[in-house]
Enzyme design. Structure first.
Site, PDB file in Angstrom:
ATOM      1  N   ARG A  91      -1.157  -9.247  12.857  1.00 23.21           N
ATOM      2  CA  ARG A  91      -1.715  -8.224  11.952  1.00 23.21           C
ATOM      3  C   ARG A  91      -2.481  -8.874  10.810  1.00 23.21           C
ATOM      4  NH1 ARG A  91       3.800  -5.676  10.753  1.00 23.21           N
ATOM      5  NH2 ARG A  91       2.757  -4.430   9.159  1.00 23.21           N
ATOM      6  N   ARG A 111      10.751  -1.725  11.379  1.00 23.35           N
ATOM      7  CA  ARG A 111       9.599  -1.364  12.221  1.00 23.35           C
ATOM      8  C   ARG A 111       9.410  -2.375  13.336  1.00 23.35           C
ATOM      9  NH1 ARG A 111       4.571   0.187   8.395  1.00 23.35           N
ATOM     10  NH2 ARG A 111       3.551  -1.243   9.836  1.00 23.35           N
ATOM     11  N   ARG A 118      11.636  -5.600   5.215  1.00 21.49           N
ATOM     12  CA  ARG A 118      11.455  -4.150   5.005  1.00 21.49           C
ATOM     13  C   ARG A 118      12.401  -3.332   5.880  1.00 21.49           C
ATOM     14  NH1 ARG A 118       5.641  -1.653   5.606  1.00 21.49           N
ATOM     15  NH2 ARG A 118       5.698  -2.861   7.530  1.00 21.49           N
ATOM     16  N   LYS A 134       0.841  -1.210   0.000  1.00 23.12           N
ATOM     17  CA  LYS A 134       0.000   0.000   0.000  1.00 23.12           C
ATOM     18  C   LYS A 134       0.878   1.264   0.000  1.00 23.12           C
ATOM     19  CE  LYS A 134      -2.098  -1.207   3.874  1.00 23.12           C
ATOM     20  NZ  LYS A 134      -1.433  -2.510   4.115  1.00 23.12           N
ATOM     21  N   ARG A 186     -10.228   0.833   8.007  1.00 31.82           N
ATOM     22  CA  ARG A 186      -9.899  -0.563   8.302  1.00 31.82           C
ATOM     23  C   ARG A 186     -11.029  -1.279   9.025  1.00 31.82           C
ATOM     24  NH1 ARG A 186      -3.944   0.177   8.323  1.00 31.82           N
ATOM     25  NH2 ARG A 186      -2.991  -1.802   8.783  1.00 31.82           N
TER      26      ARG A 186
HETATM   27  P1  AP5 Z   1       4.769  -1.620   1.956  1.00 33.31           P
HETATM   28  O1  AP5 Z   1       4.498  -0.784   0.745  1.00 33.31           O
HETATM   29  O2  AP5 Z   1       5.349  -0.966   3.161  1.00 33.31           O
HETATM   30  O3  AP5 Z   1       3.447  -2.440   2.338  1.00 33.31           O
HETATM   31  P2  AP5 Z   1       2.177  -1.944   3.131  1.00 33.31           P
HETATM   32  O4  AP5 Z   1       0.988  -2.635   2.548  1.00 33.31           O
HETATM   33  O5  AP5 Z   1       2.129  -0.450   3.187  1.00 33.31           O
HETATM   34  O6  AP5 Z   1       2.519  -2.599   4.524  1.00 33.31           O
HETATM   35  P3  AP5 Z   1       2.353  -2.050   6.009  1.00 33.31           P
HETATM   36  O7  AP5 Z   1       3.072  -3.015   6.895  1.00 33.31           O
HETATM   37  O8  AP5 Z   1       2.784  -0.608   6.101  1.00 33.31           O
HETATM   38  O9  AP5 Z   1       0.839  -2.188   6.188  1.00 33.31           O
HETATM   39  P4  AP5 Z   1       0.103  -2.233   7.533  1.00 33.31           P
HETATM   40  O10 AP5 Z   1      -1.293  -2.097   7.044  1.00 33.31           O
HETATM   41  O11 AP5 Z   1       0.353  -3.390   8.409  1.00 33.31           O
HETATM   42  O12 AP5 Z   1       0.745  -1.012   8.313  1.00 33.31           O
HETATM   43  P5  AP5 Z   1       0.212   0.421   8.696  1.00 33.31           P
HETATM   44  O13 AP5 Z   1       1.375   1.300   8.830  1.00 33.31           O
HETATM   45  O14 AP5 Z   1      -0.929   0.848   7.851  1.00 33.31           O
HETATM   46  O15 AP5 Z   1       5.726  -2.820   1.482  1.00 33.31           O
HETATM   47  C1  AP5 Z   1       6.254  -3.728   2.430  1.00 33.31           C
HETATM   48  C2  AP5 Z   1       7.662  -4.193   1.961  1.00 33.31           C
HETATM   49  O16 AP5 Z   1       7.520  -4.887   0.718  1.00 33.31           O
HETATM   50  C3  AP5 Z   1       8.647  -3.041   1.693  1.00 33.31           C
HETATM   51  O17 AP5 Z   1       9.929  -3.440   2.071  1.00 33.31           O
HETATM   52  C4  AP5 Z   1       8.589  -2.841   0.177  1.00 33.31           C
HETATM   53  O18 AP5 Z   1       9.816  -2.359  -0.326  1.00 33.31           O
HETATM   54  C5  AP5 Z   1       8.293  -4.255  -0.311  1.00 33.31           C
HETATM   55  N1  AP5 Z   1       7.455  -4.272  -1.508  1.00 33.31           N
HETATM   56  C6  AP5 Z   1       6.373  -3.495  -1.764  1.00 33.31           C
HETATM   57  N2  AP5 Z   1       5.841  -3.801  -2.962  1.00 33.31           N
HETATM   58  C7  AP5 Z   1       6.611  -4.830  -3.452  1.00 33.31           C
HETATM   59  C8  AP5 Z   1       6.572  -5.603  -4.666  1.00 33.31           C
HETATM   60  N3  AP5 Z   1       5.631  -5.374  -5.594  1.00 33.31           N
HETATM   61  N4  AP5 Z   1       7.501  -6.560  -4.826  1.00 33.31           N
HETATM   62  C9  AP5 Z   1       8.456  -6.789  -3.887  1.00 33.31           C
HETATM   63  N5  AP5 Z   1       8.551  -6.095  -2.719  1.00 33.31           N
HETATM   64  C10 AP5 Z   1       7.640  -5.123  -2.517  1.00 33.31           C
HETATM   65  O19 AP5 Z   1      -0.430   0.114  10.162  1.00 33.31           O
HETATM   66  C11 AP5 Z   1       0.404  -0.238  11.251  1.00 33.31           C
HETATM   67  C12 AP5 Z   1      -0.451  -0.336  12.506  1.00 33.31           C
HETATM   68  O20 AP5 Z   1      -1.069   0.946  12.766  1.00 33.31           O
HETATM   69  C13 AP5 Z   1      -1.629  -1.327  12.431  1.00 33.31           C
HETATM   70  O21 AP5 Z   1      -1.240  -2.645  12.770  1.00 33.31           O
HETATM   71  C14 AP5 Z   1      -2.588  -0.716  13.466  1.00 33.31           C
HETATM   72  O22 AP5 Z   1      -2.174  -1.026  14.777  1.00 33.31           O
HETATM   73  C15 AP5 Z   1      -2.385   0.784  13.259  1.00 33.31           C
HETATM   74  N6  AP5 Z   1      -3.331   1.349  12.274  1.00 33.31           N
HETATM   75  C16 AP5 Z   1      -3.024   1.901  11.079  1.00 33.31           C
HETATM   76  N7  AP5 Z   1      -4.125   2.313  10.443  1.00 33.31           N
HETATM   77  C17 AP5 Z   1      -5.165   2.028  11.269  1.00 33.31           C
HETATM   78  C18 AP5 Z   1      -6.577   2.204  11.149  1.00 33.31           C
HETATM   79  N8  AP5 Z   1      -7.142   2.743  10.047  1.00 33.31           N
HETATM   80  N9  AP5 Z   1      -7.342   1.783  12.177  1.00 33.31           N
HETATM   81  C19 AP5 Z   1      -6.804   1.241  13.301  1.00 33.31           C
HETATM   82  N10 AP5 Z   1      -5.475   1.029  13.455  1.00 33.31           N
HETATM   83  C20 AP5 Z   1      -4.664   1.419  12.445  1.00 33.31           C
END
Ligand code: AP5
Length: 216
Positions: free
Chosen positions: A171, A160, A127, A14, A88
């Site tokens: 997660r 992270r 990552r 994402k 979410r």
């Molecule tokens: P990346 O692009 O970082 O993936 P992502 O989908 O953004 O993964 P996240 O871990 O950031 O998602 P998440 O939903 O768990 O975390 P968030 O910060 O939203 O890519 C990941 C890796 O893969 C990178 O190294 C990248 O280089 C590599 N990659 C990407 N694309 C690739 C490809 N095509 N091929 C190969 N490699 C690739 O949330 C974190 C926490 O915050 C949650 O657990 C929760 O506690 C809280 N939170 C956030 N939003 C909410 C909400 N709306 N409501 C409640 N709690 C929330």
């Protein structure tokens, strides 16, 4: 275009796709995870509350995350935006719709990034993120030129805290249970677009741009 939401399990890409789209289309990228990590880094009470949930891989309470998103949406009220990681829960999706309707706006499409589970785990485990500029790398798929150092700004790369195997699994379970219903919510409104998230970031981005073109 008014607004898009990007939904997908942890590691689906994402953040990677949102950064590419921000550059290609000039739209505003709003990441709930980044807003929460910024609140933690600055030591606000919202950040302290959020950290307890994030460390366990659980969702932060709706009201807390909604308040951060609302503040951010108000800052750039007229620009097209892409929400990454929000909504979410169905409650967040309903609150978002109300928030936007008050400004005469709405969500055009919800993009669901689909990636197999074993690949999600591999992506998250490798990552690394820059502490200074936020650039993202992967130890295998997109390694930095010098280990631990950002190619773009020379900043320190870190892993992270929630990217350990136990929290990654938690997660993924939370996504299945609490966020899958959001996909059904948008499907009922005819707004859901599935995107194959496999392949290189640029291959995925081409698919996303083609789908956004159809949604406009
Ligand atoms: P990346 O692009 O970082 O993936 P992502 O989908 O953004 O993964 P996240 O871990 O950031 O998602 P998440 O939903 O768990 O975390 P968030 O910060 O939203 O890519 C990941 C890796 O893969 C990178 O190294 C990248 O280089 C590599 N990659 C990407 N694309 C690739 C490809 N095509 N091929 C190969 N490699 C690739 O949330 C974190 C926490 O915050 C949650 O657990 C929760 O506690 C809280 N939170 C956030 N939003 C909410 C909400 N709306 N409501 C409640 N709690 C929330």
């Amino acid at each position: 275009m008014s607004g898009l939401v990007l939904i997908g399990p942890p590691g689906a890409g994402k953040g990677t796709q949102a950064k590419i789209l921000q550059k290609r289309l000039g739209i505003d990228h709003i990441s709930s995870g980044d807003l929460l990590r910024a609140a933690i880094a600055t030591g606000t009470s919202k950040g302290r509350d959020a950290k307890r949930y994030m460390d366990r891989g659980e969702l932060v309470p709706d009201d807390l995350v909604v308040s951060l998103i609302e503040e951010r949406l108000i800052e750039d009220a007229a620009r097209a935006f892409l929400l990454d990681g929000f909504p979410r829960t169905v409650r967040q999706a309903e609150t978002l719709a109300d928030m936007l309707a008050r400004k005469g706006r709405s969500i055009d499409a919800a993009l669901s990034l689909d990636v197999p589970t074993d690949e999600l785990v591999a992506r998250l485990g490798g990552r690394r993120t820059c502490r200074t500029c936020g650039a993202m790398f992967h130890m295998v798929f997109d390694p930095p030129r010098s280990p631990g150092v950002c190619d773009r700004c020379g900043g320190e790369l870190y892993q992270r805290e929630d990217d350990n195997e136990e929290t990654i699994r938690a997660r993924l379970r939370v996504f299945e249970k609490q966020t899958q219903p959001v996909l059904e919510h948008y499907a009922k409104q005819g707004k859901l677009r599935a995107v194959d998230g496999r392949g290189t970031p640029s291959e995925v981005s081409e698919r996303v741009v083609a789908i956004i073109g159809d949604a406009r």
